[in-house]
Design a protein around this motif. Structure first.
Motif, PDB file in Angstrom:
ATOM      1  N   GLY A 114      -6.302  48.554 -14.573  1.00 44.11           N
ATOM      2  CA  GLY A 114      -6.336  49.073 -13.217  1.00 44.11           C
ATOM      3  C   GLY A 114      -7.705  49.030 -12.583  1.00 44.11           C
ATOM      4  N   GLU A 115      -8.687  48.488 -13.292  1.00 46.24           N
ATOM      5  CA  GLU A 115     -10.055  48.410 -12.791  1.00 46.24           C
ATOM      6  C   GLU A 115     -10.218  47.187 -11.889  1.00 46.24           C
ATOM      7  OE1 GLU A 115     -12.471  50.702 -13.293  1.00 46.24           O
ATOM      8  OE2 GLU A 115     -10.876  51.842 -14.268  1.00 46.24           O
ATOM      9  N   PRO A 116     -11.074  47.265 -10.866  1.00 43.23           N
ATOM     10  CA  PRO A 116     -11.302  46.110  -9.995  1.00 43.23           C
ATOM     11  C   PRO A 116     -11.761  44.886 -10.801  1.00 43.23           C
ATOM     12  CG  PRO A 116     -12.312  48.065  -9.062  1.00 43.23           C
ATOM     13  CD  PRO A 116     -11.863  48.422 -10.458  1.00 43.23           C
ATOM     14  N   ILE A 117     -11.291  43.731 -10.373  1.00 40.69           N
ATOM     15  CA  ILE A 117     -11.667  42.490 -11.060  1.00 40.69           C
ATOM     16  C   ILE A 117     -13.110  42.124 -10.732  1.00 40.69           C
ATOM     17  CG2 ILE A 117     -11.195  40.020 -11.263  1.00 40.69           C
ATOM     18  CD1 ILE A 117      -8.311  40.627 -10.452  1.00 40.69           C
ATOM     19  N   HIS A 118     -13.505  42.315  -9.485  1.00 38.77           N
ATOM     20  CA  HIS A 118     -14.823  41.864  -9.002  1.00 38.77           C
ATOM     21  C   HIS A 118     -14.997  40.379  -9.307  1.00 38.77           C
ATOM     22  CE1 HIS A 118     -16.000  45.864  -7.832  1.00 38.77           C
ATOM     23  NE2 HIS A 118     -15.796  46.311  -9.042  1.00 38.77           N
ATOM     24  N   GLU A 119     -13.931  39.614  -8.978  1.00 36.33           N
ATOM     25  CA  GLU A 119     -13.970  38.173  -9.196  1.00 36.33           C
ATOM     26  C   GLU A 119     -14.735  37.482  -8.073  1.00 36.33           C
ATOM     27  OE1 GLU A 119     -10.032  36.405  -8.773  1.00 36.33           O
ATOM     28  OE2 GLU A 119      -9.559  37.856  -7.216  1.00 36.33           O
ATOM     29  N   TRP A 120     -15.243  36.294  -8.375  1.00 35.65           N
ATOM     30  CA  TRP A 120     -15.870  35.461  -7.366  1.00 35.65           C
ATOM     31  C   TRP A 120     -14.770  34.760  -6.586  1.00 35.65           C
ATOM     32  CZ3 TRP A 120     -20.960  35.357  -6.263  1.00 35.65           C
ATOM     33  CH2 TRP A 120     -21.825  35.919  -7.200  1.00 35.65           C
ATOM     34  N   LEU A 121     -14.879  34.746  -5.270  1.00 39.29           N
ATOM     35  CA  LEU A 121     -13.961  34.007  -4.417  1.00 39.29           C
ATOM     36  C   LEU A 121     -14.743  32.932  -3.685  1.00 39.29           C
ATOM     37  CD1 LEU A 121     -11.936  36.935  -2.837  1.00 39.29           C
ATOM     38  CD2 LEU A 121     -11.215  35.435  -4.668  1.00 39.29           C
ATOM     39  N   GLU A 122     -14.133  31.782  -3.545  1.00 44.46           N
ATOM     40  CA  GLU A 122     -14.760  30.698  -2.797  1.00 44.46           C
ATOM     41  C   GLU A 122     -14.386  30.854  -1.332  1.00 44.46           C
ATOM     42  OE1 GLU A 122     -14.907  25.824  -2.900  1.00 44.46           O
ATOM     43  OE2 GLU A 122     -13.790  26.899  -4.431  1.00 44.46           O
ATOM     44  N   VAL A 123     -15.375  30.842  -0.442  1.00 44.39           N
ATOM     45  CA  VAL A 123     -15.154  30.956   0.999  1.00 44.39           C
ATOM     46  C   VAL A 123     -15.520  29.612   1.622  1.00 44.39           C
ATOM     47  CG1 VAL A 123     -15.839  32.144   3.126  1.00 44.39           C
ATOM     48  CG2 VAL A 123     -15.751  33.405   0.961  1.00 44.39           C
ATOM     49  N   ARG A 124     -14.516  28.964   2.248  1.00 45.57           N
ATOM     50  CA  ARG A 124     -14.763  27.650   2.843  1.00 45.57           C
ATOM     51  C   ARG A 124     -14.210  27.596   4.255  1.00 45.57           C
ATOM     52  NH1 ARG A 124     -13.465  22.980  -1.277  1.00 45.57           N
ATOM     53  NH2 ARG A 124     -14.374  21.836   0.447  1.00 45.57           N
ATOM     54  N   PRO A 125     -15.021  27.133   5.203  1.00 36.91           N
ATOM     55  CA  PRO A 125     -14.506  26.990   6.568  1.00 36.91           C
ATOM     56  C   PRO A 125     -13.532  25.822   6.637  1.00 36.91           C
ATOM     57  CG  PRO A 125     -16.741  26.144   6.438  1.00 36.91           C
ATOM     58  CD  PRO A 125     -16.417  26.738   5.093  1.00 36.91           C
ATOM     59  N   LEU A 126     -12.512  25.965   7.469  1.00 37.19           N
ATOM     60  CA  LEU A 126     -11.625  24.843   7.728  1.00 37.19           C
ATOM     61  C   LEU A 126     -12.324  23.892   8.688  1.00 37.19           C
ATOM     62  CD1 LEU A 126      -9.632  26.770   6.378  1.00 37.19           C
ATOM     63  CD2 LEU A 126      -7.922  26.017   8.009  1.00 37.19           C
ATOM     64  N   LEU A 127     -12.162  22.620   8.459  1.00 38.42           N
ATOM     65  CA  LEU A 127     -12.770  21.597   9.314  1.00 38.42           C
ATOM     66  C   LEU A 127     -12.079  21.640  10.672  1.00 38.42           C
ATOM     67  CD1 LEU A 127     -14.825  19.270   9.377  1.00 38.42           C
ATOM     68  CD2 LEU A 127     -12.970  17.761   8.668  1.00 38.42           C
ATOM     69  N   THR A 128     -12.829  21.846  11.717  1.00 32.40           N
ATOM     70  CA  THR A 128     -12.243  21.972  13.043  1.00 32.40           C
ATOM     71  C   THR A 128     -12.421  20.730  13.904  1.00 32.40           C
ATOM     72  OG1 THR A 128     -14.247  23.037  13.863  1.00 32.40           O
ATOM     73  CG2 THR A 128     -12.481  24.477  13.081  1.00 32.40           C
ATOM     74  N   ALA A 129     -13.354  19.863  13.532  1.00 35.85           N
ATOM     75  CA  ALA A 129     -13.594  18.635  14.289  1.00 35.85           C
ATOM     76  C   ALA A 129     -13.939  17.526  13.306  1.00 35.85           C
ATOM     77  CB  ALA A 129     -14.731  18.834  15.268  1.00 35.85           C
ATOM     78  N   SER A 130     -13.634  16.322  13.676  1.00 36.95           N
ATOM     79  CA  SER A 130     -13.982  15.186  12.814  1.00 36.95           C
ATOM     80  C   SER A 130     -15.499  15.085  12.707  1.00 36.95           C
ATOM     81  CB  SER A 130     -13.435  13.879  13.399  1.00 36.95           C
ATOM     82  OG  SER A 130     -12.029  13.938  13.449  1.00 36.95           O
ATOM     83  N   PRO A 131     -15.990  14.753  11.500  1.00 37.06           N
ATOM     84  CA  PRO A 131     -17.438  14.583  11.354  1.00 37.06           C
ATOM     85  C   PRO A 131     -17.951  13.471  12.264  1.00 37.06           C
ATOM     86  CG  PRO A 131     -16.319  14.524   9.223  1.00 37.06           C
ATOM     87  CD  PRO A 131     -15.272  14.537  10.273  1.00 37.06           C
ATOM     88  N   THR A 132     -19.115  13.671  12.823  1.00 36.01           N
ATOM     89  CA  THR A 132     -19.720  12.659  13.677  1.00 36.01           C
ATOM     90  C   THR A 132     -20.443  11.642  12.798  1.00 36.01           C
ATOM     91  OG1 THR A 132     -20.055  14.328  15.377  1.00 36.01           O
ATOM     92  CG2 THR A 132     -21.330  12.291  15.584  1.00 36.01           C
ATOM     93  N   VAL A 133     -20.161  10.370  13.047  1.00 36.56           N
ATOM     94  CA  VAL A 133     -20.799   9.291  12.303  1.00 36.56           C
ATOM     95  C   VAL A 133     -21.912   8.737  13.157  1.00 36.56           C
ATOM     96  CG1 VAL A 133     -20.476   7.046  11.215  1.00 36.56           C
ATOM     97  CG2 VAL A 133     -18.640   8.765  11.118  1.00 36.56           C
ATOM     98  N   THR A 134     -23.121   8.707  12.610  1.00 37.45           N
ATOM     99  CA  THR A 134     -24.255   8.120  13.315  1.00 37.45           C
ATOM    100  C   THR A 134     -24.705   6.907  12.556  1.00 37.45           C
ATOM    101  OG1 THR A 134     -25.803   9.542  12.147  1.00 37.45           O
ATOM    102  CG2 THR A 134     -24.984  10.335  14.266  1.00 37.45           C
TER     103      THR A 134
END
Length: 135
Positions: A114-134
């Motif tokens: 019953g104790e908290p896991i205190h696990e690591w979570l991965e936080v990733r933004p969703l891609l909202t626009a296509s990457p710009t190619v230069t």
């Protein structure tokens, strides 16, 4: 608003504080963990920050196209790193800081004893626009 993916890992991430694998939890500990996750999602639904989330089974396979014929399949997922995603949640929040705050709260879901896991979570933004190619 920005959408973020919160990834929970069975393995592959840094070890949690309460690092007892779920297959060694009692049925009551599993139920308490699932209830915490459901309550967390309901709270985010009420605030308009919840998009979707699912738990994933540990089984899986890697599949790819090799052209004509049957695609090859290998054990996995993530056969090379043995990383395994336990589940995910997509949130829609005002800032990266809010995404981190919610990931920290989700990290305290109960586990063994019953104790908290205190696990690591991965936080990733969703891609909202296509990457710009230069060039």
């Amino acid at each position: 608003m920005a959408k973020y993916l919160l990834l929970k890992h069975y393995r592959g991430a840094p070890a949690a504080v309460n690092d007892v694998p779920m297959d060694r939890w009692t049925p009551e500990e599993i139920q308490a963990h699932i209830q915490y996750m459901n309550d967390f999602a309901a709270k985010l639904e009420a605030s308009g920050e919840f998009v979707d989330g699912q738990a994933l089974a540990p089984e899986g396979a890697w599949v790819r196209s090799d052209g004509e014929g049957k695609p090859p399949v290998t054990d996995g997922p993530f056969a090379e790193t043995k990383d395994l995603i336990a589940g995910w949640m997509i949130i829609d929040v005002d800032s990266y800081e809010r995404a981190v705050e919610l990931a920290g709260e989700l990290s305290s879901a109960p586990g063994a004893g019953g104790e908290p896991i205190h696990e690591w979570l991965e936080v990733r933004p969703l891609l909202t626009a296509s990457p710009t190619v230069t060039e």
